[in-house]
Design a protein around this motif. Sequence first.
Motif, short mmCIF file in Angstrom:
data_model
loop_
_atom_site.label_atom_id
_atom_site.label_comp_id
_atom_site.label_asym_id
_atom_site.label_seq_id
_atom_site.Cartn_x
_atom_site.Cartn_y
_atom_site.Cartn_z
N VAL A 82 -5.36 11.47 -9.72
CA VAL A 82 -4.56 11.75 -8.52
C VAL A 82 -4.54 10.50 -7.65
N ALA A 83 -3.34 10.12 -7.20
CA ALA A 83 -3.20 8.87 -6.44
C ALA A 83 -3.55 9.06 -4.98
N ASN A 84 -4.06 7.99 -4.39
CA ASN A 84 -4.25 7.90 -2.95
C ASN A 84 -3.11 7.05 -2.41
N ALA A 85 -2.23 7.63 -1.61
CA ALA A 85 -1.04 6.92 -1.15
C ALA A 85 -1.39 5.95 -0.02
N ILE A 86 -1.13 4.67 -0.24
CA ILE A 86 -1.34 3.64 0.77
C ILE A 86 0.02 3.36 1.40
N PHE A 87 0.34 4.09 2.47
CA PHE A 87 1.69 4.09 3.02
C PHE A 87 2.16 2.72 3.53
N PRO A 88 1.34 1.96 4.25
CA PRO A 88 1.85 0.68 4.76
C PRO A 88 2.32 -0.26 3.65
N LEU A 89 1.68 -0.16 2.49
CA LEU A 89 1.99 -1.08 1.39
C LEU A 89 2.85 -0.44 0.31
N GLN A 90 3.15 0.85 0.45
CA GLN A 90 3.92 1.59 -0.56
C GLN A 90 3.26 1.46 -1.93
N ILE A 91 1.96 1.74 -1.96
CA ILE A 91 1.18 1.66 -3.20
C ILE A 91 0.55 3.02 -3.47
N ASN A 92 0.71 3.51 -4.69
CA ASN A 92 -0.04 4.68 -5.14
C ASN A 92 -1.30 4.17 -5.83
N ASN A 93 -2.43 4.38 -5.18
CA ASN A 93 -3.70 3.80 -5.63
C ASN A 93 -4.46 4.78 -6.52
N TYR A 94 -4.62 4.42 -7.79
CA TYR A 94 -5.38 5.24 -8.74
C TYR A 94 -6.75 4.64 -9.06
N LEU A 95 -7.04 3.46 -8.51
CA LEU A 95 -8.24 2.73 -8.91
C LEU A 95 -9.19 2.54 -7.74
N LYS A 96 -10.42 3.00 -7.88
CA LYS A 96 -11.48 2.76 -6.90
C LYS A 96 -12.36 1.64 -7.44
N LEU A 97 -12.54 0.60 -6.63
CA LEU A 97 -13.36 -0.53 -7.06
C LEU A 97 -14.84 -0.25 -6.85
N VAL A 98 -15.64 -0.80 -7.74
CA VAL A 98 -17.10 -0.72 -7.64
C VAL A 98 -17.64 -2.15 -7.75
N LEU A 99 -18.30 -2.62 -6.69
CA LEU A 99 -18.82 -3.99 -6.65
C LEU A 99 -20.27 -4.02 -7.11
#
Length: 377
Positions: free
Chosen positions: A250-267
């Motif tokens: 399920v995507a997290n919508a990043i409205f200012p950038l018009q990006i559907n974010n499916y990836l969570k980074l792990v550092l």
Amino acid sequence: MDLIIFDKARNALEQAVSIDEVKQIRDKAEAMRLYIKQSGESLIMQNQCAEIKIRAERKAGEILQETVQHGGDRKSKYHHDTLIPKLNDMGVSRLQSSRWQQIASIPEDNFDTHIEEIKIKGEELTSKEFLSLAVNIKKERDRQARREKSAADAALVEPDDRIKVLHGDFREVLNEEVVPSDTVSLVLTDPMYGKDYLHLWDDLGKFASRILKPGHLLVAYTGQMYLPQVINSLEKHLKYVWTAGIKYSVANAIFPLQINNYLKLVLLFSKGDYTPTPNPYWFKDHIQGDAYQETKVESELQQGLHEFEYLIETFTNSGDLVCDPFLGTGTCVVAAKLKGRRFVGSEVLKERYDLTLSRILQTSSEGPEKNIHGNAD
């Protein structure tokens, strides 16, 4: 539909006592709404009709609820001296019945307030809006019930030498006495994201550099928006090792950038040069995230249990000490307990701290003999 007709429709709806009466009002209001919309009339006039339609659906839901609860007996204010018909006899589908009863479940104050809020915003009134509101209200009711149970459960949690969870800011409560320097095998955490919380990354890096054993890892979830600042803060105290990703369905919508974010980074950052844990597992830097509905039970910020289990099992051995200074709803401590690790952590919000204790109480250790590496990628 002028105000006089609108008021007459509302009065008729208030007097209606049968599904047939309510449905007739609803259908007329919907037909008028469609006509006004096609004629290019104002949104205000459309919404007057839509409001009657939605109020009629709410009234129908109330009648259907009374029928279900009382079976048409004289306890029901909609009782008639006739047999209660089935849905098909009333011309109501199961889907309509379900949706109308959902709308009827919205408390009256919430219902009226939501109508006014939509009007003020100049948006279109739709049944879909109220179905979403009903779902959200039910979720919040369920969460509140769990919070109350968690607070009661918290009082039942007895001290445990292997699992230690404190209420408060990690910079204060996870001090040298509680977590001695060079004793932790893994700091695994999911800090708050966003510009307002950037200062915490410097504090986290400093904290991890004190408590970690040399060569061991801080593994931290992070968003992408302020990634350069996050990395710069951590590099003041630790050594960069790697960036992994958790993929979600399920995507997290990043409205200012018009990006559907499916990836969570792990550092991955280490204290000094990284020394891989002496276990047989190689770390896979592409991890399939847990299912959305299974994960976001207590909060939209909650992370998946299996993800945490995988990270703990990969980077630690049985009996090692794991630390999470941003516990949230307690996923990390549950994973640590399930995998037979010792744990220390903290949470600053009281209701989440109580929830963490409740989840600890309900969790039984699996022991280190079980692993989930076959499900990690």
